[in-house]
Design a protein around this motif. Sequence first.
Motif, PDB file in Angstrom:
ATOM      1  N   SER A 109      40.988  40.837  58.851  1.00 46.69           N
ATOM      2  CA  SER A 109      40.214  39.662  58.445  1.00 46.69           C
ATOM      3  C   SER A 109      38.750  39.999  58.209  1.00 46.69           C
ATOM      4  O   SER A 109      38.207  40.950  58.789  1.00 46.69           O
ATOM      5  N   ALA A 110      38.127  39.204  57.363  1.00 39.61           N
ATOM      6  CA  ALA A 110      36.677  39.258  57.148  1.00 39.61           C
ATOM      7  C   ALA A 110      36.121  37.864  57.410  1.00 39.61           C
ATOM      8  O   ALA A 110      36.450  36.919  56.691  1.00 39.61           O
ATOM      9  N   LYS A 111      35.346  37.712  58.479  1.00 42.60           N
ATOM     10  CA  LYS A 111      34.743  36.414  58.786  1.00 42.60           C
ATOM     11  C   LYS A 111      33.377  36.332  58.109  1.00 42.60           C
ATOM     12  O   LYS A 111      32.525  37.204  58.302  1.00 42.60           O
ATOM     13  N   ALA A 125      32.163  29.040  59.332  1.00 44.48           N
ATOM     14  CA  ALA A 125      32.592  30.341  58.814  1.00 44.48           C
ATOM     15  C   ALA A 125      33.984  30.237  58.201  1.00 44.48           C
ATOM     16  O   ALA A 125      34.798  29.400  58.609  1.00 44.48           O
ATOM     17  N   VAL A 126      34.246  31.079  57.213  1.00 50.43           N
ATOM     18  CA  VAL A 126      35.591  31.209  56.649  1.00 50.43           C
ATOM     19  C   VAL A 126      36.051  32.638  56.916  1.00 50.43           C
ATOM     20  O   VAL A 126      35.234  33.555  57.013  1.00 50.43           O
ATOM     21  N   ALA A 127      37.369  32.821  57.039  1.00 49.26           N
ATOM     22  CA  ALA A 127      37.882  34.137  57.402  1.00 49.26           C
ATOM     23  C   ALA A 127      39.108  34.500  56.578  1.00 49.26           C
ATOM     24  O   ALA A 127      40.251  34.383  57.049  1.00 49.26           O
ATOM     25  N   PRO A 128      38.920  34.916  55.329  1.00 53.01           N
ATOM     26  CA  PRO A 128      40.073  35.374  54.535  1.00 53.01           C
ATOM     27  C   PRO A 128      40.828  36.460  55.303  1.00 53.01           C
ATOM     28  O   PRO A 128      40.228  37.423  55.789  1.00 53.01           O
ATOM     29  N   THR A 129      42.140  36.280  55.431  1.00 53.90           N
ATOM     30  CA  THR A 129      42.924  37.140  56.319  1.00 53.90           C
ATOM     31  C   THR A 129      44.192  37.641  55.632  1.00 53.90           C
ATOM     32  O   THR A 129      44.888  36.887  54.962  1.00 53.90           O
ATOM     33  N   LEU A 130      44.455  38.928  55.826  1.00 56.05           N
ATOM     34  CA  LEU A 130      45.709  39.528  55.379  1.00 56.05           C
ATOM     35  C   LEU A 130      46.618  39.671  56.597  1.00 56.05           C
ATOM     36  O   LEU A 130      46.241  40.272  57.606  1.00 56.05           O
ATOM     37  N   GLU A 131      47.805  39.113  56.508  1.00 50.64           N
ATOM     38  CA  GLU A 131      48.796  39.200  57.575  1.00 50.64           C
ATOM     39  C   GLU A 131      49.913  40.130  57.112  1.00 50.64           C
ATOM     40  O   GLU A 131      50.525  39.904  56.065  1.00 50.64           O
ATOM     41  N   ALA A 145      61.125  39.463  49.056  1.00 55.64           N
ATOM     42  CA  ALA A 145      59.916  38.808  49.572  1.00 55.64           C
ATOM     43  C   ALA A 145      58.943  39.850  50.117  1.00 55.64           C
ATOM     44  O   ALA A 145      59.348  40.892  50.633  1.00 55.64           O
ATOM     45  N   SER A 146      57.665  39.565  50.014  1.00 55.64           N
ATOM     46  CA  SER A 146      56.636  40.500  50.478  1.00 55.64           C
ATOM     47  C   SER A 146      56.386  40.330  51.970  1.00 55.64           C
ATOM     48  O   SER A 146      56.415  39.216  52.494  1.00 55.64           O
ATOM     49  N   ARG A 147      56.156  41.450  52.663  1.00 60.48           N
ATOM     50  CA  ARG A 147      55.820  41.386  54.080  1.00 60.48           C
ATOM     51  C   ARG A 147      54.354  41.033  54.289  1.00 60.48           C
ATOM     52  O   ARG A 147      53.909  40.816  55.414  1.00 60.48           O
ATOM     53  N   MET A 148      53.587  40.959  53.211  1.00 59.70           N
ATOM     54  CA  MET A 148      52.168  40.625  53.311  1.00 59.70           C
ATOM     55  C   MET A 148      51.945  39.148  52.984  1.00 59.70           C
ATOM     56  O   MET A 148      52.423  38.656  51.963  1.00 59.70           O
ATOM     57  N   GLN A 149      51.241  38.450  53.873  1.00 65.27           N
ATOM     58  CA  GLN A 149      50.908  37.046  53.685  1.00 65.27           C
ATOM     59  C   GLN A 149      49.393  36.901  53.682  1.00 65.27           C
ATOM     60  O   GLN A 149      48.673  37.749  54.226  1.00 65.27           O
ATOM     61  N   LEU A 150      48.908  35.829  53.095  1.00 65.04           N
ATOM     62  CA  LEU A 150      47.470  35.588  53.016  1.00 65.04           C
ATOM     63  C   LEU A 150      47.127  34.286  53.728  1.00 65.04           C
ATOM     64  O   LEU A 150      47.913  33.339  53.725  1.00 65.04           O
ATOM     65  N   GLY A 151      45.958  34.249  54.335  1.00 62.64           N
ATOM     66  CA  GLY A 151      45.518  33.042  55.024  1.00 62.64           C
ATOM     67  C   GLY A 151      44.045  32.793  54.819  1.00 62.64           C
ATOM     68  O   GLY A 151      43.275  33.708  54.495  1.00 62.64           O
ATOM     69  N   LEU A 152      43.646  31.535  55.009  1.00 60.40           N
ATOM     70  CA  LEU A 152      42.239  31.172  54.903  1.00 60.40           C
ATOM     71  C   LEU A 152      41.870  30.208  56.034  1.00 60.40           C
ATOM     72  O   LEU A 152      41.861  28.993  55.847  1.00 60.40           O
TER      73      LEU A 152
END
Length: 264
Positions: A109-111, A125-131, A145-152
Amino acid sequence: MRRGLLVGAGVAVALAVGTPARAQSPASVPAGAAPFAWIDDASLLPPGVVAVSVAVLRWQGSDLSEVNAPIVGVAAGWTQRVQISASIPHVVGDDVSGVVGGLGTTYISAKIGIVTDEPSGLKVAVAPTLEVLGSGSLQSLAAGASRMQLGLPISVEVDRGTARVFGSAGYFTPGVWFAGGGIGAQATPRVAVSAAFSRAWTTDVIGGPIGDRREISGGVAFSPRRDLSFFGSIGRTIATSDHDGAGATFTGGVLFLLSSSTFK
């Protein structure tokens, strides 16, 4: 600097506790199906400061359990408004219960600090995150399906002297929504305590609800010196089905605070 250390410990706990609900893989809890909440404050480490944590986590359901050990967390202040972090757990395998051992679900993540109003104590703060889903969660993925998910996640914090209020809300693909908040206080110069409530729910491709998880938690951090902190937390779900990860979560660990001068 002491306050920054205790805040860092809170971040480490938030990252650790956010992992097991996604990593559960016993037969009655389809891997990756249980919704999880990402609850964090909006504070950032100063540039050049690195927080390294090592934690152990146990989730206990009605008749199932899972242990993550170790969970390695790293957070680093990059600029005044940017902090980068990662949480990497190891899942202890259990052939009896069907828990798949190995690398668990990892978060990178990057906060980014959007608001840092010191006079009012308001922070956003926002924290774009790769799961990156762990080995156990991969079993439930559909073909292709991809094992990588994205979050915000979006976090808000208000400081008032030795107390603070914080909350987070956001979304993770492919359909996990979450919201929650809590309070924290500096009980003594060496001890900080916190309590939080979170709710997470999943939706299908047309927005229909298919999972709901609610949890209350409490934590404490003890710092014998400014660059070292021991922390622990206990969480318990309420109004949550076994399918959605009902149970209790116990976390404990240690956090080390380093600065750029440490490596010179």
